[in-house]
Design an enzyme around this catalytic site. Structure first.
Site, PDB file in Angstrom:
ATOM      1  CD  GLN A 145       7.344  -1.744 -11.027  1.00 27.82           C
ATOM      2  OE1 GLN A 145       8.075  -1.009 -10.386  1.00 27.82           O
ATOM      3  NE2 GLN A 145       7.059  -1.521 -12.290  1.00 27.82           N
ATOM      4  CG  ASN A 146       2.793  -6.006 -11.318  1.00 28.18           C
ATOM      5  OD1 ASN A 146       3.106  -4.857 -11.576  1.00 28.18           O
ATOM      6  ND2 ASN A 146       2.743  -6.945 -12.244  1.00 28.18           N
ATOM      7  CG  ASP A 204      -1.286  -8.009  -9.756  1.00 27.99           C
ATOM      8  OD1 ASP A 204      -0.632  -9.016  -9.416  1.00 27.99           O
ATOM      9  OD2 ASP A 204      -1.055  -7.367 -10.800  1.00 27.99           O
ATOM     10  CG  HIS A 214       6.267  -1.633  -5.077  1.00 30.11           C
ATOM     11  ND1 HIS A 214       6.033  -1.120  -6.335  1.00 30.11           N
ATOM     12  CD2 HIS A 214       7.487  -1.182  -4.711  1.00 30.11           C
ATOM     13  CE1 HIS A 214       7.077  -0.382  -6.700  1.00 30.11           C
ATOM     14  NE2 HIS A 214       7.964  -0.417  -5.732  1.00 30.11           N
ATOM     15  CB  CYS A 222      -2.976  -2.759  13.095  1.00 28.29           C
ATOM     16  SG  CYS A 222      -3.048  -1.414  14.302  1.00 28.29           S
ATOM     17  CB  CYS A 225      -1.241  -3.644  17.900  1.00 26.13           C
ATOM     18  SG  CYS A 225      -2.548  -4.364  16.884  1.00 26.13           S
ATOM     19  CB  CYS A 239      -6.483  -3.004  14.337  1.00 24.50           C
ATOM     20  SG  CYS A 239      -5.615  -4.174  15.396  1.00 24.50           S
ATOM     21  CB  CYS A 292      -5.209  -1.600  18.988  1.00 26.10           C
ATOM     22  SG  CYS A 292      -4.629  -1.091  17.356  1.00 26.10           S
TER      23      CYS A 292
END
Length: 175
Positions: free
Chosen positions: A113-114, A116, A131, A139, A142, A160, A163
């Site tokens: 779940q890290n 890093d 995660h 973005c 797009c 982005c 866009c």
């Protein structure tokens, strides 16, 4: 590094348990990266253990999907704090051992779940980052994507390149 007799004995016991295994699954969280010097979000020495942030909001509200849509600059302010708190930290021996296990067992997977990126940096190949990874930004408009080594190397909040919307990290946010 020299191991104590008790550490050496504990390692031998783990090896004895695993010797006949064909498959291993490692499930990791904040405790593993804390050994690299990363602060946790909460708890003793946590980044946000005092309750509300300096902006008077709970960190869960600031690092939420709703907030990054409503006030992306505020969300990025705290993402930068997290990145700076992690500056200089590297994968530790625990990350390295998990990566090494892939070479010694038929099937090894790591679910973390890290956010890093330490497992990948240590060489883990069979990785499920449930995660996401703070080094990946995208973005939502797009679909443009970019991987960054360090937030200091990019304009913040990042935009982005296609866009020009404000990009976000490819991580699960609160809410």
């Amino acid at each position: 590094m020299l191991l104590s007799e008790s550490d050496s004995c504990a390692i031998d016991q783990v090896v004895d348990i695993l010797v006949d295994c064909r498959s291993l699954l490692f499930i990791t969280g904040a405790g593993l990266s804390a050994d690299s010097g990363l602060p946790t979000y909460r708890g003793i020495g946590g980044l946000y253990s005092a309750g509300l942030t300096e902006d008077g909001l709970a960190i869960e509200d600031i690092l939420s999907g709703a907030m990054i849509r409503q006030d992306p600059e505020l969300t990025w302010k705290y993402l930068i704090q997290i990145a700076r708190a992690a500056r200089g930290a590297r994968p530790n021996r625990g990350h390295e051992v998990i990566a090494e296990m892939e070479r010694h067992f038929e099937r090894v997977w790591t679910l973390t779940q890290n956010v890093d990126g330490f497992h990948r940096a240590a060489g883990t190949q069979n990785l499920i980052e449930i995660h996401g990874d703070l080094h990946d930004i995208y973005c939502a408009g797009c679909g443009w994507r970019r991987q960054v080594e360090d937030y200091d190397a990019i304009e913040l909040p990042p935009r982005c390149l296609q866009c020009h919307r404000i990009a976000r990290p490819d991580v699960v946010l609160f809410g």
